[in-house]
Scaffold this motif. Structure first.
Motif, PDB file in Angstrom:
ATOM      1  N   ASN A  86     -90.958 -48.167 -53.979  1.00 24.53           N
ATOM      2  CA  ASN A  86     -91.481 -47.096 -54.832  1.00 24.53           C
ATOM      3  C   ASN A  86     -91.755 -47.595 -56.246  1.00 24.53           C
ATOM      4  N   GLU A  89     -98.223 -37.690 -59.553  1.00 26.16           N
ATOM      5  CA  GLU A  89     -97.599 -37.505 -58.244  1.00 26.16           C
ATOM      6  C   GLU A  89     -96.125 -37.125 -58.353  1.00 26.16           C
ATOM      7  N   MET A  96     -98.745 -42.285 -61.178  1.00 22.99           N
ATOM      8  CA  MET A  96     -97.397 -41.977 -60.727  1.00 22.99           C
ATOM      9  C   MET A  96     -96.893 -40.684 -61.369  1.00 22.99           C
ATOM     10  N   SER A 112     -97.495 -42.722 -54.649  1.00 23.22           N
ATOM     11  CA  SER A 112     -96.882 -41.543 -54.050  1.00 23.22           C
ATOM     12  C   SER A 112     -95.374 -41.682 -54.140  1.00 23.22           C
ATOM     13  N   LYS A 113     -94.665 -40.602 -53.823  1.00 30.63           N
ATOM     14  CA  LYS A 113     -93.204 -40.651 -53.825  1.00 30.63           C
ATOM     15  C   LYS A 113     -92.677 -41.498 -52.676  1.00 30.63           C
ATOM     16  N   ASP A 114     -93.423 -41.558 -51.576  1.00 31.76           N
ATOM     17  CA  ASP A 114     -93.018 -42.382 -50.435  1.00 31.76           C
ATOM     18  C   ASP A 114     -93.298 -43.849 -50.721  1.00 31.76           C
ATOM     19  N   ALA A 117     -93.809 -39.137 -59.274  1.00 38.50           N
ATOM     20  CA  ALA A 117     -93.038 -40.292 -58.817  1.00 38.50           C
ATOM     21  C   ALA A 117     -92.696 -41.187 -59.999  1.00 38.50           C
ATOM     22  N   GLU A 118     -91.664 -42.010 -59.817  1.00 37.21           N
ATOM     23  CA  GLU A 118     -91.194 -42.878 -60.895  1.00 37.21           C
ATOM     24  C   GLU A 118     -91.980 -44.182 -60.920  1.00 37.21           C
TER      25      GLU A 118
END
Length: 369
Positions: free
Chosen positions: A250, A347, A344, A322-324, A349-350
């Motif tokens: 990630n 989305e 990021m 994405s988070k995935d 996400a980190e």
């Protein structure tokens, strides 16, 4: 030149005129003509966001509905197509001299594989995310076990064979049996998860002709493309068709690298995008005012992109957004940092690309934007 009774007659040029058309054309290859003869759509581009959106047409030779995929830069090297297996139905039995692997995009079912002189048929079941290989010139039949259509993505070496032999009958009707590729062992299609070093680079390799689920299967730590990068090479049915499965952690991405055309990348988990540009634009095309020549493809499962679509050496850089985790399989600067961080953020996400990652060389390449 002029036409006489259906034949084109050639004349020498007069005076100081030059013979010919003055430029090279691109005649259709035997594989181009073969695809056209099947009467299904042929998708040509540098990539596709997801193959599930491609138009499908009845495919009499295969017994389902489908579409060819010929990404730029792979002409004459790798062939791809998507095929829909009818609900509670099956595709036609076939065999051929080219290598073939299948990735199950949707659905579940089974495949039967056998040699013409053998009574025994090897059968195995597959589901979404399964990857399997058909041995060269083995008879095979793909069966849909559910009440809904199944969709499979195929990769083949058909362009190589078609263009070299230029005889469809020889490709599909050759009697030779490659028993060194299809042993007939009871466990031929049993998943094998043992890891060994590949003989060329010493990277993680699995000798297996079937993987039940490449979306979630275990991947050994590799660390070459980015911190936490995981990767494995399936070696299937003695193929020269080279492939691997890899995953970025990630919030990590790899630096750009360049090579000639061959690789096709397929997103199987998460979503992301790829930038690609010809090597002559240099390492920092945006900084140098050449960003309008850079091509971008956005994709999600199951999207595809040609890593080097121009035929010569192209840089390409792949980003999971994405988070995935960003998982894919490959069938063989400041602008970027800011844009990735923004992607990021959108989305939720980190972004885990720490400053030191931009300085460390994970591929033996120069630091990128």
């Amino acid at each position: 030149m002029h036409e006489i009774a259906g034949q084109v007659h050639w004349h020498e040029p007069s005076g100081f005129k030059r013979a010919g058309f003055g430029k090279f054309g691109r005649p259709k290859t035997p594989y181009d003509l073969f695809m056209e003869s099947d009467g299904v759509p042929i998708y040509r581009d540098i990539g596709v966001s997801k193959v599930q959106n491609l138009p499908l047409q009845p495919w009499p030779r295969m017994g389902g509905r489908g579409s060819y995929i010929q990404l730029h830069g792979t002409e004459g090297k790798w062939g791809c197509y998507v095929i829909e297996v009818p609900a509670a139905g099956a595709l036609n039995v076939e065999k051929h001299l080219y290598e073939e692997i299948y990735l199950v995009v949707e659905g579940r079912g089974s495949t039967e594989v056998w040699l013409e002189s053998d009574k025994k048929r090897h059968a195995f079941e597959w589901q979404k995310g399964s990857l399997f290989s058909i041995p060269v010139n083995a008879m095979h039949r793909i069966v849909n076990a559910s009440s809904a259509p199944a969709l499979l993505l195929a990769g083949t070496t058909a362009p190589n064979l078609m263009n070299l032999i230029n005889d469809v009958g020889a490709i599909f009707n050759c009697p030779y049996q490659f028993r060194d590729r299809f042993s007939g062992a009871d466990d031929f299609y049993k998943y094998k998860d043992d890891i060994e070093p590949d003989p060329v680079r010493g990277l993680a390799m699995r000798r297996t002709n079937f993987i039940p689920d490449i979306i979630n299967c275990d991947l050994p730590l590799d660390n070459r493309r980015s911190p936490g990068w995981r990767r494995v090479e399936p070696f299937m049915t003695g193929n020269t068709f080279y492939l691997w499965i890899g995953q970025h952690e990630n919030g990590h991405y790899s630096k750009a690298h360049a090579h000639t055309s061959a690789a096709v990348l397929i997103c199987v988990k998460g979503k992301g995008y790829t930038y690609t540009w010809p090597e002559h634009l240099g390492l920092t095309p945006w900084k140098d005012g050449k960003g309008d020549h850079v091509k971008r493809v956005d994709y999600e499962p199951v999207g595809m992109v040609s890593a080097a679509p121009g035929g010569a050496r192209w840089f390409h850089q792949h980003f999971g957004a994405s988070k995935d985790p960003f998982r894919l399989t490959t069938w063989f600067g400041p602008f970027l940092r800011q844009e990735y961080a923004e992607c990021m953020r959108r989305e939720g996400a980190e972004n885990r690309m720490r400053p030191e990652y931009y300085e460390r060389d994970y591929r033996g390449l120069l630091p990128q934007e």
